[in-house]
Design a protein around this motif. Structure first.
Motif, PDB file in Angstrom:
ATOM      1  N   UNK A 192       0.807  -1.221   0.000  1.00 18.87           N
ATOM      2  CA  UNK A 192       0.000   0.000   0.000  1.00 18.87           C
ATOM      3  C   UNK A 192       0.847   1.281   0.000  1.00 18.87           C
ATOM      4  N   UNK A 193       2.171   1.130   0.200  1.00 18.34           N
ATOM      5  CA  UNK A 193       3.067   2.291   0.199  1.00 18.34           C
ATOM      6  C   UNK A 193       3.979   2.326  -1.025  1.00 18.34           C
ATOM      7  N   UNK A 194       3.820   1.369  -1.935  1.00 19.75           N
ATOM      8  CA  UNK A 194       4.637   1.358  -3.146  1.00 19.75           C
ATOM      9  C   UNK A 194       4.343   2.604  -3.978  1.00 19.75           C
ATOM     10  N   UNK A 195       5.350   3.056  -4.695  1.00 17.67           N
ATOM     11  CA  UNK A 195       5.184   4.170  -5.622  1.00 17.67           C
ATOM     12  C   UNK A 195       5.161   5.536  -4.959  1.00 17.67           C
ATOM     13  N   UNK A 196       5.527   5.611  -3.684  1.00 21.83           N
ATOM     14  CA  UNK A 196       5.500   6.882  -2.969  1.00 21.83           C
ATOM     15  C   UNK A 196       6.910   7.429  -2.685  1.00 21.83           C
TER      16      UNK A 196
ATOM     17  N   UNK B 103      13.895   7.100  -0.553  1.00 20.19           N
ATOM     18  CA  UNK B 103      14.223   7.920   0.613  1.00 20.19           C
ATOM     19  C   UNK B 103      14.999   7.100   1.649  1.00 20.19           C
ATOM     20  N   UNK B 104      14.537   5.883   1.909  1.00 21.85           N
ATOM     21  CA  UNK B 104      15.200   5.018   2.890  1.00 21.85           C
ATOM     22  C   UNK B 104      16.594   4.629   2.401  1.00 21.85           C
ATOM     23  N   UNK B 105      16.703   4.290   1.131  1.00 21.23           N
ATOM     24  CA  UNK B 105      18.008   3.911   0.581  1.00 21.23           C
ATOM     25  C   UNK B 105      19.009   5.056   0.699  1.00 21.23           C
ATOM     26  N   UNK B 106      18.597   6.248   0.351  1.00 16.12           N
ATOM     27  CA  UNK B 106      19.494   7.405   0.456  1.00 16.12           C
ATOM     28  C   UNK B 106      19.917   7.633   1.907  1.00 16.12           C
ATOM     29  N   UNK B 107      18.996   7.462   2.834  1.00 17.26           N
ATOM     30  CA  UNK B 107      19.314   7.618   4.254  1.00 17.26           C
ATOM     31  C   UNK B 107      20.322   6.572   4.726  1.00 17.26           C
ATOM     32  N   UNK B 108      20.132   5.327   4.290  1.00 17.84           N
ATOM     33  CA  UNK B 108      21.058   4.261   4.688  1.00 17.84           C
ATOM     34  C   UNK B 108      22.438   4.461   4.066  1.00 17.84           C
TER      35      UNK B 108
END
Length: 162
Positions: A94-98, A103-108
């Motif tokens: 339900x959160x795909x495509x957002x 964002x998470x990858x860049x943060x990691x």
């Protein structure tokens, strides 16, 4: 969306199981859902790995505003003094495509760059997963090799941190 990452703890198995018991999530990972006992074994390994280092491990992806569970992220090392970490994520459909995985990858990646012990990040994807490849390429990962993981195709991408 503002996100936060919190390490998984023993009471979080049900959240992890939401992901690994959803064929839509697992289609590009194992091509099958995990059975409860298999998922429990994996979750125990996640908790053990989380103890290796305070900055590395497996995290719940949560909405910073509502604390709603969105998915799983990892920046995983194999042993305390590892110079290489694996980046990965699973997001509830339900959160795909957002833009959450990006964002998470860049943060990691930023977290990894701050850790002096790491020289390299790797990520393993299904070669058909164009969305994940795009996210990783946008974070400067490059394809290292294509390999077979117990009959499943895999593409290993890497990012040199030095």
């Amino acid at each position: 969306m503002n996100l936060k990452l919190e390490k998984f703890c023993p009471k979080d198995f049900a959240l992890y199981f939401l992901l690994v018991n959803d064929i839509r999530v697992m289609q590009m990972i194992t091509e099958r859902i995990l059975e409860p006992n298999e998922a429990q074994d994996d979750f125990i390994k996640i908790l053990e790995n989380n103890r290796l280092h305070e900055c590395f491990g497996s995290y719940k992806i949560l909405s910073a505003e509502t604390n709603t569970y969105i998915g799983f992220a990892k920046l995983e090392i194999k042993e305390t003094n590892s110079e290489e970490a694996e980046l990965g994520y699973m997001i509830l459909p339900e959160y795909w495509g957002q833009g959450i995985a990006g964002q998470v990858s860049a943060s990691l990646v930023e977290t990894a760059k701050k850790q002096q012990q790491l020289t390299k990040l790797v990520a393993i994807i299904d070669p058909k997963n164009a969305a994940s490849r795009k996210i990783l390429i946008n974070n400067e990962f490059r394809t290292r090799e294509f390999i077979d993981f117990d009959g499943l195709p895999g593409e290993i991408l890497e990012l040199n941190l030095r």
